[in-house]
Design a protein around this motif. Sequence first.
Motif, PDB file in Angstrom:
ATOM      1  N   UNK A  95     -20.856  17.625 -58.461  1.00 39.07           N
ATOM      2  CA  UNK A  95     -19.504  17.893 -59.366  1.00 39.07           C
ATOM      3  C   UNK A  95     -19.471  19.127 -60.091  1.00 39.07           C
ATOM      4  N   UNK A  96     -20.798  19.501 -60.728  1.00 40.55           N
ATOM      5  CA  UNK A  96     -20.851  20.559 -61.566  1.00 40.55           C
ATOM      6  C   UNK A  96     -20.626  21.977 -60.472  1.00 40.55           C
ATOM      7  N   UNK A  97     -21.098  21.968 -59.355  1.00 40.49           N
ATOM      8  CA  UNK A  97     -20.838  23.107 -58.507  1.00 40.49           C
ATOM      9  C   UNK A  97     -19.493  23.314 -58.505  1.00 40.49           C
ATOM     10  N   UNK A  98     -18.707  22.386 -58.093  1.00 43.32           N
ATOM     11  CA  UNK A  98     -17.062  22.187 -58.061  1.00 43.32           C
ATOM     12  C   UNK A  98     -16.724  22.968 -59.045  1.00 43.32           C
ATOM     13  N   UNK A  99     -17.252  22.499 -60.227  1.00 45.14           N
ATOM     14  CA  UNK A  99     -16.732  22.622 -61.811  1.00 45.14           C
ATOM     15  C   UNK A  99     -16.809  24.465 -62.100  1.00 45.14           C
ATOM     16  N   UNK A 100     -17.993  24.696 -61.376  1.00 40.61           N
ATOM     17  CA  UNK A 100     -18.402  26.160 -61.900  1.00 40.61           C
ATOM     18  C   UNK A 100     -17.620  27.101 -60.816  1.00 40.61           C
ATOM     19  N   UNK A 101     -17.439  26.584 -59.502  1.00 36.94           N
ATOM     20  CA  UNK A 101     -16.394  27.503 -58.403  1.00 36.94           C
ATOM     21  C   UNK A 101     -15.118  27.581 -59.019  1.00 36.94           C
ATOM     22  N   UNK A 139     -19.181  28.910 -50.993  1.00 42.38           N
ATOM     23  CA  UNK A 139     -18.105  29.153 -51.937  1.00 42.38           C
ATOM     24  C   UNK A 139     -18.598  29.759 -53.376  1.00 42.38           C
ATOM     25  N   UNK A 140     -19.789  29.319 -53.961  1.00 47.23           N
ATOM     26  CA  UNK A 140     -20.211  30.080 -54.827  1.00 47.23           C
ATOM     27  C   UNK A 140     -20.490  31.500 -54.642  1.00 47.23           C
ATOM     28  N   UNK A 141     -21.137  31.848 -53.527  1.00 44.04           N
ATOM     29  CA  UNK A 141     -21.702  33.256 -53.286  1.00 44.04           C
ATOM     30  C   UNK A 141     -20.455  34.200 -53.321  1.00 44.04           C
ATOM     31  N   UNK A 142     -19.318  33.568 -52.523  1.00 44.38           N
ATOM     32  CA  UNK A 142     -17.879  34.171 -52.406  1.00 44.38           C
ATOM     33  C   UNK A 142     -17.545  34.511 -53.728  1.00 44.38           C
ATOM     34  N   UNK A 143     -17.239  33.515 -54.520  1.00 43.33           N
ATOM     35  CA  UNK A 143     -16.593  33.652 -55.746  1.00 43.33           C
ATOM     36  C   UNK A 143     -17.306  34.711 -56.903  1.00 43.33           C
TER      37      UNK A 143
END
Length: 253
Positions: A95-101, A139-143
């Motif tokens: 959930x936190x990964x989605x939150x950060x992205x 997704x994280x790397x992209x943003x």
Amino acid sequence: MTSTRSLQTWVIVLIGISLRAEGLAQPTQSEFKDALLRTKTIDGPILAGSDSDEKTVEDYVASSWRILLKELQNLPPGSEDKIFAAAMDALNDEEYLDFVVESFSLYNQGQITEENIHLLIMPNDSKAGFLAVNYRDQQLAKILSQIQPRLKEHSYASFVTDILTGKANLDHEKFQKGTGQPLRKSVEEARKNHRDPSQLPMNSRKTTPLEQPSKTELANSEKNSTLKFLILFLSIVIAFGLYRYFISKRIRG
């Protein structure tokens, strides 16, 4: 008729209080906003306030963070850092990964302030090393790559570069091994060990990163669940008993 309605109201209130006390009901938006105003953040960032207010804020963030991120500009000044701190403790890693992205995306659109974005890049102990170990997430790397140019003048700009190259992950792993801490797993690694993503262990100030609960912890959890159910059941029985008593008394009167 008035006394009957009043009694019905009290019965509903009693049941509601029982549900809230046992953590079985989510706080309302009004309760969340009141608790949010009474809390503050201290270095970490860590949400600080009464136990009740901290729980109200964290529970609401856990269930409604997507809505909150979109409504940040409508919340009182100083709400961003509190919500970020609550998310670090209230959300599991997936959930936190989605939150950060999502938060980085909103920052890229100018909807999250420059002043607070560093809290997500340098989180509290609950999510220490989180971005570093998840650097392979597409997704994280992209943003992160998209917002990197806007962070060049900040002291943590080089850390963002280290995250993207994987250097931060190696440094974090070396630190954890040197201090004897359990290695934090990436969300991808955790998914391999948990068929149901919703069952990913929670990361909070009281648990180690993505640590499987022990048999003792599982047993205690089952005992607590049983106790909560019994307390809730007794509260409902008492409330219903009071309701019947006053109704019968009213009929006899």
